[in-house]
Scaffold this active site. Structure first.
Site, PDB file in Angstrom:
ATOM      1  N   GLU A   1       0.803  -1.241   0.000  1.00 55.02           N
ATOM      2  CA  GLU A   1       0.000   0.000   0.000  1.00 55.02           C
ATOM      3  C   GLU A   1       0.833   1.287   0.000  1.00 55.02           C
ATOM      4  OE1 GLU A   1      -3.126  -0.422   2.965  1.00 55.02           O
ATOM      5  OE2 GLU A   1      -3.945  -2.164   1.932  1.00 55.02           O
TER       6      GLU A   1
ATOM      7  N   GLU B   1      -4.896  -9.211  -0.413  1.00 57.93           N
ATOM      8  CA  GLU B   1      -5.285  -8.868   0.967  1.00 57.93           C
ATOM      9  C   GLU B   1      -6.738  -8.417   1.044  1.00 57.93           C
ATOM     10  OE1 GLU B   1      -2.677  -6.280   3.363  1.00 57.93           O
ATOM     11  OE2 GLU B   1      -4.476  -5.612   4.405  1.00 57.93           O
TER      12      GLU B   1
END
Ligand SMILES: *[C@@H]1O[C@H](CO)[C@@H](O)[C@H](O)[C@H]1NC(C)=O
Ligand SMILES: *[C@@H]1O[C@H](CO)[C@@H](O)[C@H](O)[C@H]1NC(C)=O
Ligand SMILES: *[C@@H]1O[C@H](CO)[C@@H](O)[C@H](O)[C@H]1NC(C)=O
Ligand SMILES: *[C@@H]1O[C@H](CO)[C@@H](O)[C@H](O)[C@H]1NC(C)=O
Ligand SMILES: *[C@@H]1O[C@H](CO)[C@@H](O)[C@H](O)[C@H]1NC(C)=O
Ligand SMILES: *[C@@H]1O[C@H](CO)[C@@H](O)[C@H](O)[C@H]1NC(C)=O
Ligand SMILES: *[C@@H]1O[C@H](CO)[C@@H](O)[C@H](O)[C@H]1NC(C)=O
Ligand SMILES: *[C@@H]1O[C@H](CO)[C@@H](O)[C@H](O)[C@H]1NC(C)=O
Ligand SMILES: *[C@@H]1O[C@H](CO)[C@@H](O)[C@H](O)[C@H]1NC(C)=O
Ligand SMILES: *[C@@H]1O[C@H](CO)[C@@H](O)[C@H](O)[C@H]1NC(C)=O
Ligand SMILES: *[C@@H]1O[C@H](CO)[C@@H](O)[C@H](O)[C@H]1NC(C)=O
Ligand SMILES: *[C@@H]1O[C@H](CO)[C@@H](O)[C@H](O)[C@H]1NC(C)=O
Length: 503
Positions: A244, A348
């Site tokens: 991220e 995820e």
């Protein structure tokens, strides 16, 4: 009625199916396992004689219940029709799995050895749900008990003091090795949340950018991680360019993170990490770019791919689930159409509950349906696999050092009673992970009704796998038509999911 004999071809622990021991919580039921008991999914031969196996789960306390049925050419009902078209094929599947975080492995290790074995069997074994990809964080994340990297020694540019942490030796590595022993097809995917703070503009574990002068040092740091895990018997199938990277760019982030703009990632990948990996002994390890929300696919990643070298180093693209509610899944197909080469992998997913809103809802079928819908939506749009976040947590979503929200996990451990709970989330994933092996190919299905979701696959063993989900609250009668075999006529209760297998 014909009589059938099911041939039990292999079942390690019990000749009979061990069924779910239900326990009721406020929001529904879980299946309880402990050191001596756990529900399993016995391995049956897929029928090839004009019959099919059907596995069903629903909110009415049904978990992977198995029935045998027959094809027919005499359907009379006027239910919705789902037509299989084998002549149109889509993506090939990489797999399904979850993450060996510090939190997950600390929780698993809080159980007795025998209960741990039942938990790992539940996820990785042939009579479990056959997870075949495990994600491993490179050092700490917000689901750790502390902030750390593998070289927290300020200015150690030669990485002389690089070393794995106690978390690796005591928790992650032993459980990853055990899982690999249970399923030799298990592959590992590694992601780093941040560089050591001294390599960053803000010298912290949260936010901040990688300093340009440390681009090569950070690349070497990641190679050292690959070396260290390799030495423990764990080769990485893939590594991402970093978890991220947009977290600290779009807002001030409060969890472990490092910001990298798309240009920075492109430069670092093309000039530092790509070449370093290619000339290391890990030259077969794949590189997955993005490792962030799908909303960045046609912005951040598309722009990053302007750098052709960065694009060439990208074998796959890892995406997360957190903005799936707000970004239409069609962006996945749009991305695939623009860049057919790199495969898409959801690495995820986790249902978050804002602490202000409520407690974790143990046993909630509707929470399980969130995963069902998301897995459908991803697989419908060229995604080649789907991975959950923490493979285990406790009922308070601990340990972690974030605040404000709680994360769900398919398995919740209760060390006080040496038991663990398999939530509806677990069975939601099972309907895909257990039945769709690696290298299965998605086939075209057309539906006459939009009040259903369905997907079909052909496995490398030439089995046909059809997953059907009644996403309405009302029951529905459905006909699944395979012109080579005939019709399958089924009654689907509201909110139920079914996996159908035949040869
Ligand atoms: C769980 O139950 C509580 C209390 O009935 C309710 O407020 C909450 O919305 C439920 N959560 C879910 C996910 O069903
Ligand atoms: C484990 O679960 C089984 C099945 O529910 C039960 O019979 C047994 O007593 C449990 N063992 C312990 C130690 O609680
Ligand atoms: C249904 O018809 C198809 C095509 O003629 C045939 O191959 C199949 O065996 C039939 N199935 C049954 C159950 O009769
Ligand atoms: C696939 O087969 C169906 C008939 O079963 C036909 O209608 C369709 O046009 C074919 N599609 C392709 C792409 O060949
Ligand atoms: C980790 O670092 C962040 C940023 O400095 C800090 O806010 C957080 O409290 C730290 N967590 C722990 C467990 O020390
Ligand atoms: C983060 O916080 C700092 C200090 O409050 C502020 O100057 C900065 O604009 C914030 N950055 C973002 C991306 O919101
Ligand atoms: C980022 O990269 C793009 C494409 O390579 C280039 O056009 C642009 O100028 C770069 N932006 C910055 C801020 O460096
Ligand atoms: C990849 O690494 C292996 C092991 O070090 C080496 O034998 C092989 O020659 C390398 N391949 C390439 C293409 O560099
Ligand atoms: C990227 O790969 C393509 C196809 O292999 C090749 O033609 C091109 O030269 C490569 N680009 C760079 C910058 O290496
Ligand atoms: C982290 O743990 C705390 C308890 O220490 C809990 O209140 C919180 O909900 C957890 N946060 C997440 C994201 O799980
Ligand atoms: C059910 O699935 C269909 C896709 O087949 C979708 O169009 C529809 O919005 C879904 N309905 C619900 C209630 O989620
Ligand atoms: C699957 O079918 C293909 C094409 O009909 C055949 O070549 C192959 O041998 C079959 N594979 C298995 C494992 O039966």
């Amino acid at each position: 009625m014909l009589q059938y004999t099911l041939v039990l071809i292999s079942c390690i622990y019990a000749a009979e199916a061990s069924s779910c021991i239900f326990r009721e919580f406020e929001n529904g039921t879980v299946c309880v396992c402990n050191a001596t008991y756990c529900d399993t999914i016995p391995v049956y031969e897929t029928p090839s004689n004009g019959s099919y196996l059907r596995y069903t789960s629903s909110g009415d306390d049904v978990r992977l219940s198995r029935t045998l049925g027959d094809f027919t050419n005499e359907t009379t009902s006027d239910g919705a029709v789902i037509l299989l078209q084998r002549n149109v094929t889509y993506q090939s599947i990489q797999g399904f799995g979850g993450a060996f975080t510090d939190a997950a492995t600390i929780n698993i290790k809080s159980l007795s050895k025998a209960a741990q074995a039942n938990l790992l069997t539940s996820y990785f074994a042939k009579e479990g749900i056959r997870y075949n990809i495990g994600r491993v964080p490179i050092a700490g994340t917000d689901f750790s008990t502390r902030n750390y990297t593998y070289d927290d020694n300020d200015g150690d540019v030669s990485l002389e003091n690089f070393s794995l942490a106690d978390e690796d030796f005591d928790y992650k590595i032993p459980l990853m090795l055990e899982a690999l022993e249970i399923n030799e097809e298990l592959r590992f995917l590694a992601s780093s949340w941040t560089a050591p703070p001294w390599m960053k503009t803000n010298a912290d574990y949260v936010n901040g950018y990688l300093k340009e002068e440390y681009y090569q040092v950070y690349a070497d740091y990641l190679i050292k991680f690959l070396d260290a895990y390799y030495d423990q018997g764990l080769e990485m199938w893939a590594i991402t360019t970093g978890n991220e990277p947009n977290n600290g760019i779009t807002s001030n982030c409060t969890i472990t993170s490092m910001s990298m703009t798309m240009n920075e990632t492109a430069t670092w990948l093309a000039s530092n990490f790509g070449p370093a990996l290619a000339k290391s002994k890990h030259n077969k390890t794949l590189i997955l770019s993005l490792d962030d929300q799908r909303s960045f696919l046609m912005t951040y990643l598309k722009d990053m791919f302007e750098n052709e070298l960065a694009k060439n180093y990208t074998d796959g693209v890892a995406i997360h689930w957190y903005d799936d509610k707000t970004t239409n899944a069609s962006v996945l197909t749009e991305f695939h159409d623009s860049y057919p080469e790199p495969f898409l992998l959801m690495d995820e997913a986790s249902v978050l509950i804002w602490a202000a809103v409520g407690e974790l809802s143990l046993g909630s079928w509707s929470t399980g349906e969130k995963y069902i819908n998301d897995i459908f939506e991803n697989l419908e749009n060229w995604v080649t696999g789907w991975m959950d976040w923490n493979i285990a947590l406790n009922k308070d979503s601990e340990p972690n050092w974030t605040s404000g929200f709680r994360a769900q996990s398919p398995i919740i451990v209760n060390p006080d009673d040496d038991e663990f709970y398999k939530q509806p989330l677990f069975y939601a994933i099972a309907h895909f992970s257990r039945f769709i092996p690696r290298n299965s190919v998605r086939l075209e299905l057309t539906q006459t009704s939009s009040s259903l979701r369905s997907l079909a696959f052909e496995t490398p063993e030439n089995e046909t796998v059809i997953v059907v989900y009644n996403n309405q609250t009302l029951d529905q009668r459905v006909i699944i038509r395979d012109t080579e075999k005939g019709d399958i006529e089924v009654e689907l209760t509201g909110g139920s999911i079914h996996t159908i297998l035949y040869k």
